[in-house]
Design a protein around this motif. Structure first.
Motif, PDB file in Angstrom:
ATOM      1  N   GLU A 122       0.954  -1.090   0.166  1.00 50.06           N
ATOM      2  CA  GLU A 122       0.074  -0.115  -0.103  1.00 50.06           C
ATOM      3  C   GLU A 122       0.823   1.138  -0.016  1.00 50.06           C
ATOM      4  N   ALA A 123       1.925   1.331   0.675  1.00 49.98           N
ATOM      5  CA  ALA A 123       2.857   2.434   0.795  1.00 49.98           C
ATOM      6  C   ALA A 123       3.546   2.747  -0.441  1.00 49.98           C
ATOM      7  N   ARG A 124       4.113   1.566  -0.948  1.00 50.79           N
ATOM      8  CA  ARG A 124       4.584   1.769  -2.535  1.00 50.79           C
ATOM      9  C   ARG A 124       3.449   2.395  -3.476  1.00 50.79           C
ATOM     10  N   GLY A 125       2.310   1.902  -3.292  1.00 45.31           N
ATOM     11  CA  GLY A 125       1.176   2.390  -4.391  1.00 45.31           C
ATOM     12  C   GLY A 125       0.914   3.832  -4.215  1.00 45.31           C
ATOM     13  N   LEU A 126       0.855   4.348  -2.749  1.00 46.62           N
ATOM     14  CA  LEU A 126       0.582   5.518  -2.421  1.00 46.62           C
ATOM     15  C   LEU A 126       1.846   6.449  -2.846  1.00 46.62           C
ATOM     16  N   ALA A 127       3.109   5.969  -2.665  1.00 50.89           N
ATOM     17  CA  ALA A 127       4.389   6.722  -2.837  1.00 50.89           C
ATOM     18  C   ALA A 127       4.230   7.111  -4.397  1.00 50.89           C
ATOM     19  N   GLN A 128       3.831   5.980  -5.280  1.00 53.14           N
ATOM     20  CA  GLN A 128       4.012   6.133  -6.638  1.00 53.14           C
ATOM     21  C   GLN A 128       2.964   7.286  -6.970  1.00 53.14           C
ATOM     22  N   LEU A 129       1.648   7.275  -6.603  1.00 51.41           N
ATOM     23  CA  LEU A 129       0.683   8.223  -6.728  1.00 51.41           C
ATOM     24  C   LEU A 129       1.115   9.737  -6.417  1.00 51.41           C
ATOM     25  N   LEU A 130       1.866   9.837  -5.320  1.00 49.90           N
ATOM     26  CA  LEU A 130       2.227  10.918  -4.854  1.00 49.90           C
ATOM     27  C   LEU A 130       3.288  11.575  -5.767  1.00 49.90           C
ATOM     28  N   VAL A 131       4.264  10.655  -6.071  1.00 55.10           N
ATOM     29  CA  VAL A 131       5.375  11.050  -6.962  1.00 55.10           C
ATOM     30  C   VAL A 131       4.888  11.372  -8.435  1.00 55.10           C
ATOM     31  N   SER A 132       3.895  10.630  -8.525  1.00 51.65           N
ATOM     32  CA  SER A 132       3.332  11.117 -10.323  1.00 51.65           C
ATOM     33  C   SER A 132       2.997  12.422 -10.372  1.00 51.65           C
ATOM     34  N   GLY A 133       2.560  13.051  -9.174  1.00 57.63           N
ATOM     35  CA  GLY A 133       2.168  14.370  -9.141  1.00 57.63           C
ATOM     36  C   GLY A 133       3.086  15.489  -9.060  1.00 57.63           C
ATOM     37  N   LYS A 134       4.385  15.140  -8.976  1.00 55.13           N
ATOM     38  CA  LYS A 134       5.472  16.114  -8.661  1.00 55.13           C
ATOM     39  C   LYS A 134       5.644  17.017 -10.120  1.00 55.13           C
ATOM     40  N   ARG A 135       5.881  18.018  -9.830  1.00 51.60           N
ATOM     41  CA  ARG A 135       6.310  19.106 -11.057  1.00 51.60           C
ATOM     42  C   ARG A 135       7.783  19.699 -10.577  1.00 51.60           C
ATOM     43  N   ASP A 136       8.122  20.842 -11.690  1.00 48.77           N
ATOM     44  CA  ASP A 136       9.574  21.120 -11.323  1.00 48.77           C
ATOM     45  C   ASP A 136       9.761  21.981 -10.086  1.00 48.77           C
ATOM     46  N   HIS A 137       8.331  22.744  -9.684  1.00 51.53           N
ATOM     47  CA  HIS A 137       8.313  23.317  -8.558  1.00 51.53           C
ATOM     48  C   HIS A 137       7.306  22.811  -7.710  1.00 51.53           C
ATOM     49  N   PRO A 138       7.693  21.877  -6.588  1.00 55.85           N
ATOM     50  CA  PRO A 138       6.912  21.114  -5.793  1.00 55.85           C
ATOM     51  C   PRO A 138       5.719  22.043  -5.138  1.00 55.85           C
ATOM     52  N   PRO A 139       4.371  21.649  -5.133  1.00 58.04           N
ATOM     53  CA  PRO A 139       3.525  22.368  -4.423  1.00 58.04           C
ATOM     54  C   PRO A 139       3.447  22.814  -2.942  1.00 58.04           C
ATOM     55  N   ALA A 140       2.895  23.799  -2.439  1.00 58.97           N
ATOM     56  CA  ALA A 140       2.917  24.083  -1.022  1.00 58.97           C
ATOM     57  C   ALA A 140       2.404  22.684  -0.355  1.00 58.97           C
ATOM     58  N   LEU A 141       1.420  21.960  -0.902  1.00 58.93           N
ATOM     59  CA  LEU A 141       0.822  20.638  -0.188  1.00 58.93           C
ATOM     60  C   LEU A 141       1.832  19.682   0.170  1.00 58.93           C
ATOM     61  N   ASP A 142       3.246  19.659  -0.438  1.00 60.22           N
ATOM     62  CA  ASP A 142       4.115  18.657  -0.132  1.00 60.22           C
ATOM     63  C   ASP A 142       4.658  19.228   1.147  1.00 60.22           C
ATOM     64  N   LYS A 143       4.362  20.172   1.712  1.00 59.19           N
ATOM     65  CA  LYS A 143       5.150  20.787   2.963  1.00 59.19           C
ATOM     66  C   LYS A 143       4.078  20.970   3.974  1.00 59.19           C
ATOM     67  N   VAL A 144       2.929  20.655   3.833  1.00 62.88           N
ATOM     68  CA  VAL A 144       1.762  20.797   4.701  1.00 62.88           C
ATOM     69  C   VAL A 144       1.392  19.423   5.250  1.00 62.88           C
ATOM     70  N   SER A 145       0.992  19.413   6.463  1.00 62.82           N
ATOM     71  CA  SER A 145       0.191  18.176   6.908  1.00 62.82           C
ATOM     72  C   SER A 145      -0.773  18.418   7.927  1.00 62.82           C
ATOM     73  N   ALA A 146      -1.861  17.792   8.023  1.00 65.15           N
ATOM     74  CA  ALA A 146      -2.822  18.012   8.870  1.00 65.15           C
ATOM     75  C   ALA A 146      -2.944  16.839   9.820  1.00 65.15           C
ATOM     76  N   ALA A 147      -3.335  17.133  10.890  1.00 64.28           N
ATOM     77  CA  ALA A 147      -3.740  16.134  12.103  1.00 64.28           C
ATOM     78  C   ALA A 147      -4.703  15.367  11.489  1.00 64.28           C
ATOM     79  N   LYS A 148      -4.649  13.975  11.892  1.00 63.78           N
ATOM     80  CA  LYS A 148      -5.647  12.860  11.343  1.00 63.78           C
ATOM     81  C   LYS A 148      -6.847  13.203  11.688  1.00 63.78           C
ATOM     82  N   GLY A 149      -7.768  13.242  10.667  1.00 66.13           N
ATOM     83  CA  GLY A 149      -8.987  13.816  10.558  1.00 66.13           C
ATOM     84  C   GLY A 149      -9.482  15.101  10.003  1.00 66.13           C
ATOM     85  N   TYR A 150      -8.362  15.855   9.890  1.00 64.08           N
ATOM     86  CA  TYR A 150      -8.341  17.358   9.621  1.00 64.08           C
ATOM     87  C   TYR A 150      -8.021  17.410   8.157  1.00 64.08           C
TER      88      TYR A 150
END
Length: 403
Positions: A122-150
């Motif tokens: 499951e982790a490999r699959g999610l990692a591949q999904l997240l990597v496939s969305g990478k661009r030349d300039h990583p989005p701010a989303l990659d530096k943001v994390s929310a507490a579980k449920g938020y």
């Protein structure tokens, strides 16, 4: 006539004395024979008595040391056989317990391996999904994390703005404004909490987050009417109410929410994998130890099962030895009883023979009487010869008349 009478009387005396002497000699001979018989009987009985006693003494004690030793050996062998059989039972019981432990350890190791495999997949699959969305300039989303449920609340509050980069070179980006670094939050109504309390984000997003609050779903519509300029209210389900009246229900598609949820799930998976690896190693180590213990128990059972065979052979040999010695002792006891009875009987016969000999010896031989009778007989014979000679003239004178 007188001489003839004298001759007859002399001859009669000779006959009487000869008869008396013969009778006395016969009695003397009988007593001598009785004494000899008594002596012979006593000697024979004493010889038999002594022989029986020697044979009885030669038998020795009936309970021989060899039999006592053989019985002790048999008892020891039987105890060892019992102990060997109990050891087999104990070894088999221990093997059964260790077999269950080994099976449980194998099951636990397999479950840990399967779980870790699923997590890693499951982790490999999610990692591949997240990597496939990478661009030349990583989005701010990659530096943001929310507490579980938020995650949904964060996606509703920032929306597509999370796709903007933090790099000023990007066409769309979040700039770092020092004046907003310590941006004050609005005064929220009761029941509203700052979203920033549930989010970890770079300073570029501080001002935006400062004007975002989290409200209960059942009160958000009413609370939104009192929002100051620039403020937003969101629910954990993903509803958005903005100060300017804009409303976006949780049902509206938000790719950022999905991406945040994926990143949160990936972080959870990575944490679980980090925990699962040592857990799997521990389970595999436990299985290995359980397997080794089970194999050792199987070898112990094999070894234990060999001992009763040897112990049983020892018991059989010891029992045979005891039975052989007991048969010998039975024969010895029978022989000893027979000899004891013979000794007792011969002891009585010796006493009887001794008494008979003493009785025979108590009868005195009539030696003087015999000698006297012999002298009297010799004298009577001389007298008879003289009387016979004296009577011959008379007989010669009488013969012619008779003729």
């Amino acid at each position: 006539l007188a001489t003839e009478d004298a001759r007859k009387a002399a001859d009669a005396e000779v006959e009487r004395l000869a008869g008396t002497l013969a009778a006395v000699e016969a009695r003397a001979n009988a007593e001598s024979a009785r004494k000899r018989d008594a002596e012979a009987r006593l000697a024979r009985v004493v010889s038999q008595f002594e022989q029986a006693k020697r044979e009885r003494e030669a038998l020795g004690p009936l309970e021989t040391p060899e039999l006592a030793v053989a019985r002790t050996t048999l008892e020891t062998a039987q105890a060892e056989l019992t102990a060997a059989r109990e050891a087999v039972e104990a070894a088999e019981a221990a093997r059964g317990d260790l077999a269950r432990v080994e099976a449980e350890a194998r099951t636990a190791a397999r479950a840990a391996e399967d779980r870790l495999g699923r997590l890693q997949t499951e982790a490999r699959g999610l990692a591949q999904l997240l990597v496939s969305g990478k661009r030349d300039h990583p989005p701010a989303l990659d530096k943001v994390s929310a507490a579980k449920g938020y995650e949904a609340a964060l996606a509703a509050a920032l929306g597509d703005d999370l796709d903007a980069a933090l790099d000023a070179r990007a066409a769309a980006h979040w700039a770092k404004l020092e004046k907003w670094a310590d941006a004050p939050s609005p005064v929220w109504p009761e029941g509203v909490t700052p979203l920033a309390d549930h989010v970890t984000a770079p300073v570029e997003l501080a001002a935006r987050l400062a004007f975002c609050g989290v409200a209960p779903k059942e009160r958000i519509a009413a609370l939104a009417k009192t929002l100051p300029t620039g403020a937003r209210l969101v629910t954990v389900e993903g509803d958005l109410y903005r100060w300017d009246g804009f409303v976006s229900r949780a049902e509206a598609p938000r790719p950022a929410a999905v991406r945040l949820a994926q990143r949160t799930r990936l972080a959870e998976l990575e944490a679980e994998i980090d925990t699962g690896k040592p857990a799997l190693e521990a389970a595999q180590t436990a299985q290995k130890s359980a397997t080794e213990a089970f194999r050792a128990a199987e070898e112990a059972v094999k070894t234990a099962r060999l001992k009763p065979f040897a112990a049983d052979k020892t018991v059989v040999a010891a029992r045979d030895q005891v039975e052989s010695l007991m048969r010998d002792q039975t024969r010895r006891e029978a022989r000893a009883q027979a000899l004891d009875e013979t000794v007792a009987r011969l002891d009585g016969e010796v006493a009887e023979a001794q008494a008979a000999l003493e009785a025979a010896q108590s009868v005195e031989a009539p030696s003087e009487t015999i000698a006297g009778l012999r002298d009297e007989l010799a004298a009577a014979r001389v007298a008879a010869d003289a009387a016979r000679q004296a009577a011959q003239p008379q007989q010669s004178a009488d013969h012619p008349r008779q003729r």
